[in-house]
Write a protein that holds these residues in place. Structure first.
Motif, PDB file in Angstrom:
ATOM      1  N   SER A  53     -38.958 -34.644 -75.308  1.00  0.00           N
ATOM      2  CA  SER A  53     -37.845 -33.723 -75.026  1.00  0.00           C
ATOM      3  C   SER A  53     -37.940 -33.186 -73.603  1.00  0.00           C
ATOM      4  O   SER A  53     -36.953 -33.214 -72.854  1.00  0.00           O
ATOM      5  N   GLU A  54     -39.114 -32.717 -73.221  1.00  0.00           N
ATOM      6  CA  GLU A  54     -39.280 -32.176 -71.871  1.00  0.00           C
ATOM      7  C   GLU A  54     -39.279 -33.277 -70.817  1.00  0.00           C
ATOM      8  O   GLU A  54     -38.756 -33.089 -69.717  1.00  0.00           O
ATOM      9  N   ARG A  55     -39.851 -34.410 -71.150  1.00  0.00           N
ATOM     10  CA  ARG A  55     -39.873 -35.508 -70.177  1.00  0.00           C
ATOM     11  C   ARG A  55     -38.454 -35.942 -69.805  1.00  0.00           C
ATOM     12  O   ARG A  55     -38.149 -36.163 -68.630  1.00  0.00           O
ATOM     13  N   MET A  56     -37.588 -36.025 -70.789  1.00  0.00           N
ATOM     14  CA  MET A  56     -36.205 -36.420 -70.481  1.00  0.00           C
ATOM     15  C   MET A  56     -35.454 -35.294 -69.782  1.00  0.00           C
ATOM     16  O   MET A  56     -34.673 -35.538 -68.850  1.00  0.00           O
ATOM     17  N   MET A  57     -35.680 -34.053 -70.198  1.00  0.00           N
ATOM     18  CA  MET A  57     -34.990 -32.941 -69.563  1.00  0.00           C
ATOM     19  C   MET A  57     -35.390 -32.824 -68.099  1.00  0.00           C
ATOM     20  O   MET A  57     -34.533 -32.646 -67.214  1.00  0.00           O
ATOM     21  N   LEU A  58     -36.666 -32.912 -67.814  1.00  0.00           N
ATOM     22  CA  LEU A  58     -37.131 -32.839 -66.434  1.00  0.00           C
ATOM     23  C   LEU A  58     -36.625 -34.018 -65.612  1.00  0.00           C
ATOM     24  O   LEU A  58     -36.344 -33.884 -64.418  1.00  0.00           O
ATOM     25  N   SER A  59     -36.479 -35.159 -66.257  1.00  0.00           N
ATOM     26  CA  SER A  59     -35.931 -36.331 -65.572  1.00  0.00           C
ATOM     27  C   SER A  59     -34.476 -36.107 -65.212  1.00  0.00           C
ATOM     28  O   SER A  59     -34.034 -36.463 -64.112  1.00  0.00           O
ATOM     29  N   GLU A  60     -33.718 -35.505 -66.099  1.00  0.00           N
ATOM     30  CA  GLU A  60     -32.323 -35.179 -65.820  1.00  0.00           C
ATOM     31  C   GLU A  60     -32.230 -34.169 -64.674  1.00  0.00           C
ATOM     32  O   GLU A  60     -31.375 -34.282 -63.790  1.00  0.00           O
ATOM     33  N   MET A  61     -33.110 -33.192 -64.678  1.00  0.00           N
ATOM     34  CA  MET A  61     -33.104 -32.185 -63.623  1.00  0.00           C
ATOM     35  C   MET A  61     -33.510 -32.789 -62.272  1.00  0.00           C
ATOM     36  O   MET A  61     -33.061 -32.339 -61.220  1.00  0.00           O
ATOM     37  N   ALA A  89     -31.121 -28.012 -73.166  1.00  0.00           N
ATOM     38  CA  ALA A  89     -31.900 -27.113 -72.311  1.00  0.00           C
ATOM     39  C   ALA A  89     -32.054 -25.734 -72.946  1.00  0.00           C
ATOM     40  O   ALA A  89     -33.118 -25.105 -72.839  1.00  0.00           O
ATOM     41  N   GLU A  90     -31.004 -25.254 -73.614  1.00  0.00           N
ATOM     42  CA  GLU A  90     -31.074 -23.966 -74.315  1.00  0.00           C
ATOM     43  C   GLU A  90     -32.197 -23.979 -75.349  1.00  0.00           C
ATOM     44  O   GLU A  90     -32.989 -23.032 -75.449  1.00  0.00           O
ATOM     45  N   LYS A  91     -32.250 -25.061 -76.106  1.00  0.00           N
ATOM     46  CA  LYS A  91     -33.259 -25.162 -77.171  1.00  0.00           C
ATOM     47  C   LYS A  91     -34.656 -25.342 -76.593  1.00  0.00           C
ATOM     48  O   LYS A  91     -35.643 -24.834 -77.145  1.00  0.00           O
ATOM     49  N   LEU A  92     -34.754 -26.027 -75.471  1.00  0.00           N
ATOM     50  CA  LEU A  92     -36.054 -26.169 -74.809  1.00  0.00           C
ATOM     51  C   LEU A  92     -36.540 -24.829 -74.256  1.00  0.00           C
ATOM     52  O   LEU A  92     -37.730 -24.515 -74.337  1.00  0.00           O
ATOM     53  N   TYR A  93     -35.617 -24.065 -73.709  1.00  0.00           N
ATOM     54  CA  TYR A  93     -35.994 -22.750 -73.200  1.00  0.00           C
ATOM     55  C   TYR A  93     -36.468 -21.844 -74.344  1.00  0.00           C
ATOM     56  O   TYR A  93     -37.478 -21.140 -74.229  1.00  0.00           O
ATOM     57  N   ALA A  94     -35.761 -21.886 -75.453  1.00  0.00           N
ATOM     58  CA  ALA A  94     -36.148 -21.082 -76.615  1.00  0.00           C
ATOM     59  C   ALA A  94     -37.535 -21.484 -77.113  1.00  0.00           C
ATOM     60  O   ALA A  94     -38.325 -20.635 -77.546  1.00  0.00           O
ATOM     61  N   LYS A  95     -37.830 -22.772 -77.040  1.00  0.00           N
ATOM     62  CA  LYS A  95     -39.110 -23.286 -77.535  1.00  0.00           C
ATOM     63  C   LYS A  95     -40.264 -22.998 -76.578  1.00  0.00           C
ATOM     64  O   LYS A  95     -41.359 -22.628 -77.002  1.00  0.00           O
ATOM     65  N   THR A  96     -40.015 -23.170 -75.273  1.00  0.00           N
ATOM     66  CA  THR A  96     -41.106 -23.122 -74.292  1.00  0.00           C
ATOM     67  C   THR A  96     -41.162 -21.842 -73.476  1.00  0.00           C
ATOM     68  O   THR A  96     -42.214 -21.489 -72.945  1.00  0.00           O
ATOM     69  N   GLY A  97     -40.008 -21.174 -73.321  1.00  0.00           N
ATOM     70  CA  GLY A  97     -39.948 -19.994 -72.482  1.00  0.00           C
ATOM     71  C   GLY A  97     -40.008 -20.295 -70.995  1.00  0.00           C
ATOM     72  O   GLY A  97     -40.146 -19.376 -70.173  1.00  0.00           O
ATOM     73  N   LYS A  98     -39.877 -21.553 -70.626  1.00  0.00           N
ATOM     74  CA  LYS A  98     -39.981 -21.945 -69.213  1.00  0.00           C
ATOM     75  C   LYS A  98     -38.673 -21.658 -68.485  1.00  0.00           C
ATOM     76  O   LYS A  98     -37.636 -22.218 -68.813  1.00  0.00           O
ATOM     77  N   LEU A 412     -32.093 -33.599 -77.924  1.00  0.00           N
ATOM     78  CA  LEU A 412     -31.874 -32.834 -79.159  1.00  0.00           C
ATOM     79  C   LEU A 412     -32.598 -33.478 -80.354  1.00  0.00           C
ATOM     80  O   LEU A 412     -33.213 -32.793 -81.161  1.00  0.00           O
ATOM     81  N   ALA A 413     -32.507 -34.807 -80.429  1.00  0.00           N
ATOM     82  CA  ALA A 413     -33.213 -35.525 -81.506  1.00  0.00           C
ATOM     83  C   ALA A 413     -34.724 -35.340 -81.361  1.00  0.00           C
ATOM     84  O   ALA A 413     -35.437 -35.112 -82.351  1.00  0.00           O
ATOM     85  N   SER A 414     -35.214 -35.445 -80.129  1.00  0.00           N
ATOM     86  CA  SER A 414     -36.646 -35.278 -79.877  1.00  0.00           C
ATOM     87  C   SER A 414     -37.117 -33.903 -80.349  1.00  0.00           C
ATOM     88  O   SER A 414     -38.167 -33.770 -80.987  1.00  0.00           O
ATOM     89  N   LEU A 415     -36.336 -32.888 -80.035  1.00  0.00           N
ATOM     90  CA  LEU A 415     -36.694 -31.523 -80.451  1.00  0.00           C
ATOM     91  C   LEU A 415     -36.761 -31.401 -81.962  1.00  0.00           C
ATOM     92  O   LEU A 415     -37.625 -30.691 -82.506  1.00  0.00           O
TER      93      LEU A 415
END
Length: 419
Positions: A53-61, A89-98, A412-415
């Motif tokens: 999930s983070e690997r793909m999100m960071l790749s998009e960013m 990204a919303e769900k990743l932020y909720a999960k990681t707080g980053k 989203l699926a990864s999460l």
């Protein structure tokens, strides 16, 4: 040779890299500065020791440094694909707080919403249901930041729903320029926003009326677009039966397009996040998910776990296993299992699909950046030049990597799998 050192902040640690410029014919090897101790993935833009999930999100960013650029936008424009990635990204932020995830979302609102609440490039008079989807980002940002400009923009988008043209029984037209046409895509584009807005801002009988209206959209699609033999749903339906792509008896388009079905599945599971637990339509939507999942699993490739561009034409010349639809099906099924809409036995199909995506459709560059390949860039019906909905049309639309309509559902699926 000049060396420009720049710093990349990724996940709270610092990576130093070098960009090399040649000043003469003589070349030298690039110098990599000593990485911070916290980074075990030396020289990587995206560390490989993170979840997918983070690997793909960071790749998009990395690909799209500003969130309005998502899905290859050339200038800030109010479109729908960015919202899917930002939902993740919303769900990743909720999960990681980053904080970098939150900032990426917030930047979208800052760039696309003017201080007076007007929306960049948006025209309500087009009554294009696609343009409601990014309202989900504003619902999130308003909840977090309470900025008046977001509230005004949200109220404008809600006004569009009031004016959106409809079929005789109340289904929303996909766009004003597509009269009498209901597309599966539109359920995802409009209904999660409509339900979420109602949940946040509407009360009493007005809220009940809106929730009933949302459920009506799904009831109508099940009545008019479902193929009872296969359980699959056609891409679109023309109430007037006037379009060249529409069957003269049924008004249906001729094929089961993968991503259209993907949109529909995501619409159902995301609407249930905000539809009240005691609403009588909730049980019906859950029953639709069961029928949907059964039909989708029947056309899943038994070897690689993926799904085809034209769902029921496996093995036909030119057909291919397509990334966006596969990611959407996996997300819909695994989320439905996690939420209790489907029995746990359905996780097997979702896992097979997810593994198939990673094995067959994911590639990783030397710098750690993750790509999602074999995404159908776009497909629709009608318009100019005219899209006739034929098999040949669907298989010949452009294919590209890292389409937000695939990367978003993949995150989203990864999460869901990481829960």
């Amino acid at each position: 040779m000049n060396l420009l050192h720049y710093r990349l902040k990724v996940l709270g640690f610092t990576i130093f890299s070098s960009v090399t410029f040649l000043a003469s014919a003589q070349t030298k090897s690039t110098v990599i500065s000593k990485p911070a101790k916290e980074n075990s993935q030396s020289g990587k833009v995206v560390p490989a020791n993170l979840n997918w999930s983070e690997r793909m999100m960071l790749s998009e960013m990395h690909r799209f440094p500003e969130s309005w650029m998502l899905d290859f936008s050339k200038s800030p424009k109010w479109t729908y694909p960015a919202a899917i990635v930002l939902d993740a990204a919303e769900k990743l932020y909720a999960k990681t707080g980053k904080k970098e995830y939150y900032n990426y979302i917030s930047d979208f609102g800052e760039k696309l919403i003017n201080e007076d609440g007007t929306i960049v490039s948006y025209d309500i008079e087009k009554y294009n249901i696609d343009l409601l989807n990014s309202g989900n980002v504003l619902l999130y940002l308003y909840e977090k930041e309470k900025k008046e400009k977001y509230l005004k923009a949200l109220q404008t988008l809600r006004l569009q729903i009031d004016g959106q043209p409809r079929t005789k029984e109340g289904s929303f037209w996909h766009k004003k320029i597509y009269p009498y046409q209901v597309w599966l895509d539109g359920l995802y584009m409009g209904m999660p926003f409509y339900t979420h807005y109602t949940h946040d801002f509407t009360t009493g009988t007005a809220a009940q009326k809106s929730y009933d209206d949302v459920v009506l959209q799904f009831d109508s699609v099940q009545e008019n677009l479902l193929d009872k033999k296969t359980g699959l749903l056609y891409h679109a339906w023309d109430e007037s039966k006037e379009q060249a792509w529409a069957d003269k008896k049924t008004g249906l388009s001729p094929h089961f397009w993968g991503r259209a079905m993907g949109w529909y599945g995501m619409a159902m599971v995301d609407v249930l996040d905000f539809l009240p637990k005691d609403h009588p339509g909730r049980a019906r939507i859950i029953s639709y998910i069961k029928s949907y999942a059964d039909a989708v699993i029947k056309v899943q490739d038994k070897d690689n776990g993926l799904w085809y561009q034209v769902l029921d034409k496996a093995g036909a010349k030119g057909n291919y296993t397509e990334a966006t639809a596969s990611a959407m099906f996996v997300y819909t099924i695994i989320k439905s299992v996690n939420e209790g809409y489907l029995p746990k036995s359905y996780k097997k199909a979702a896992q097979k699909g997810y593994d198939g995506i990673i094995k067959n459709l994911i590639s990783v560059e030397e710098n750690g950046v993750v790509n999602l390949n074999k995404c159908c860039a776009v497909a629709g019906l009608g318009g100019k030049p005219y899209r006739d909905g034929s098999y040949e049309y669907y298989i010949n639309e452009p294919i590209r990597s890292n389409d937000g309509k695939g990367t978003g559902p993949f995150i989203l699926a990864s999460l869901e799998f990481e829960k």
